[in-house]
Write an enzyme that holds these catalytic residues in place. Structure first.
Site, short mmCIF file in Angstrom:
data_model
loop_
_atom_site.label_atom_id
_atom_site.label_comp_id
_atom_site.label_asym_id
_atom_site.label_seq_id
_atom_site.Cartn_x
_atom_site.Cartn_y
_atom_site.Cartn_z
N ASP A 10 0.81 -1.12 0.09
CA ASP A 10 -0.20 -0.04 0.16
C ASP A 10 0.82 1.22 -0.24
OD1 ASP A 10 -2.39 1.53 0.08
OD2 ASP A 10 -1.85 1.74 2.42
N SER A 11 0.39 2.30 -0.31
CA SER A 11 1.16 3.41 -0.19
C SER A 11 1.50 3.91 1.20
CB SER A 11 0.08 4.93 -0.76
OG SER A 11 -1.08 4.85 0.21
N GLY A 43 -3.11 8.95 -3.67
CA GLY A 43 -4.35 9.49 -4.08
C GLY A 43 -4.63 10.77 -5.10
N CYS A 73 -4.43 -1.35 -1.64
CA CYS A 73 -4.53 -0.03 -2.07
C CYS A 73 -5.61 0.51 -3.13
CB CYS A 73 -3.06 0.89 -2.62
SG CYS A 73 -3.21 2.36 -2.91
N THR A 75 -6.26 3.13 -4.39
CA THR A 75 -5.82 3.97 -5.55
C THR A 75 -5.08 3.22 -6.58
OG1 THR A 75 -5.65 5.83 -3.96
CG2 THR A 75 -4.51 6.01 -6.07
N GLU A 151 -3.69 8.87 8.76
CA GLU A 151 -2.24 8.59 9.28
C GLU A 151 -1.40 9.33 10.44
OE1 GLU A 151 0.79 7.03 6.96
OE2 GLU A 151 -0.97 5.77 6.11
N CYS A 185 -11.09 3.18 0.09
CA CYS A 185 -9.72 3.32 0.37
C CYS A 185 -9.44 2.52 1.73
CB CYS A 185 -9.40 4.83 0.49
SG CYS A 185 -7.87 5.30 1.36
N HIS A 187 -7.34 2.74 4.00
CA HIS A 187 -7.17 3.55 5.26
C HIS A 187 -8.71 3.79 5.87
CE1 HIS A 187 -3.33 4.67 3.79
NE2 HIS A 187 -3.15 5.29 4.81
#
Ligand code: DGL
Length: 268
Positions: A10-11, A43, A73, A75, A151, A185, A187
């Site tokens: 993932d990012s 993103g 992810c 995105t 985050e 997403c 997250h």
């Protein structure tokens, strides 16, 4: 091969929502996680950049003994699709598994999708939903601030900043009358309680990370690639930025402290 690891990238930390599910449903598997924390967020970036990053992330995982790769992810899954550069081992993104579940869950034929700007611009979820059921009405909304809030740990249920921003993003989706909301997403499950509270009782939330993990289990079962060890598997984490920051925040995603080794790595 069976006892090789499942590679997840993932990012940043969002893909840990897939790891949490993998640990629950496939406890004997080893997992190698890569979070590109030095380059998050993906993103707001162009499709060309997301494609380049995804190739580098997958190439990093392939330096290890992995038997499957999950792009955890939204995105990357939206912009790059089926990762055509991974053809020699099972692969999944998050879009197709999540859509399959959402289409089964909706009763009123109205599905909401929230994701990053790149995800919503790509129309990936709408395309996949309409391929499975063209009568379903989709309301998509980008929530660019969510990744930063999550985050940075703005995740507690009463957090006034996150609530204010969420109210702004979610109002049009709620007003569209959806009964199913895709957290497009990886997250977003970390602020699931806030999202659920604002959407109201009748709305079912679908976590894209968890759905990708469930789909990965099916793939490995079908291909007879499930680990045959009796002991618990191990998680190993790699990040492209601070390991301290990762360890501090990862607990929000895993809902427990990080167990396993954490390394800082460079993609160059
Ligand atoms: N977890 C990523 C996703 O699912 C976060 C996006 C970002 O890096 O902006 O889209």
């Amino acid at each position: 091969m069976k006892n090789d690891a499942i590679g997840v990238f993932d990012s940043g930390l969002g893909g840990l929502t897939a790891v949490k599910e993998l640990n629950a449903i496939l406890p004997h598997e080893n997992i190698i996680y890569f979070g590109d924390t030095a380059r998050i967020p993906y993103g707001g970036r162009s499709p060309e950049t997301v494609m380049r990053y995804a190739k580098e992330d997958a190439a990093f995982l392939r330096q290890h003994a992995v038997k499957m790769i999950i792009a955890a992810c939204g995105t990357v899954s939206s912009v790059v699709g089926d990762c055509p550069f991974i053809i020699d081992m099972p692969f999944t993104g998050v879009v197709c598994p999540t859509v399959r579940t959402a289409v089964k869950e909706t009763h009123n034929g109205k599905i909401g999708v929230i994701g990053t700007l790149a995800t919503v611009r790509s129309g990936s979820y709408e395309k996949e939903i309409s391929r499975l059921d063209p009568n379903i009405v989709v309301t998509a909304q980008s929530c660019p601030m969510f990744v930063h809030l999550v985050e940075n740990g703005y995740t507690d249920f009463e957090n006034p900043v996150t609530r204010l921003i969420a109210e702004e993003y979610l109002t049009p989706v709620r007003e569209a009358g959806v009964d199913t909301l895709i957290l497009g997403c990886t997250h977003y499950p970390v602020i699931r309680d806030i999202i659920a509270d604002l959407m109201g009782d009748g709305v079912k939330l679908i976590s894209s990370g968890a759905e990708a993990a469930k789909y990965a289990r099916c793939c490995l079962e079908e291909q007879d690639l499930l680990a045959d060890r009796e002991t618990d598997g191990e998680n190993t984490y790699y990040v492209s930025d601070s390991t301290e920051q990762f360890v501090e925040n990862a607990g929000h995603f895993l809902e427990q402290n990080v167990v396993g080794k954490v390394f800082r790595c460079s993609l160059q």
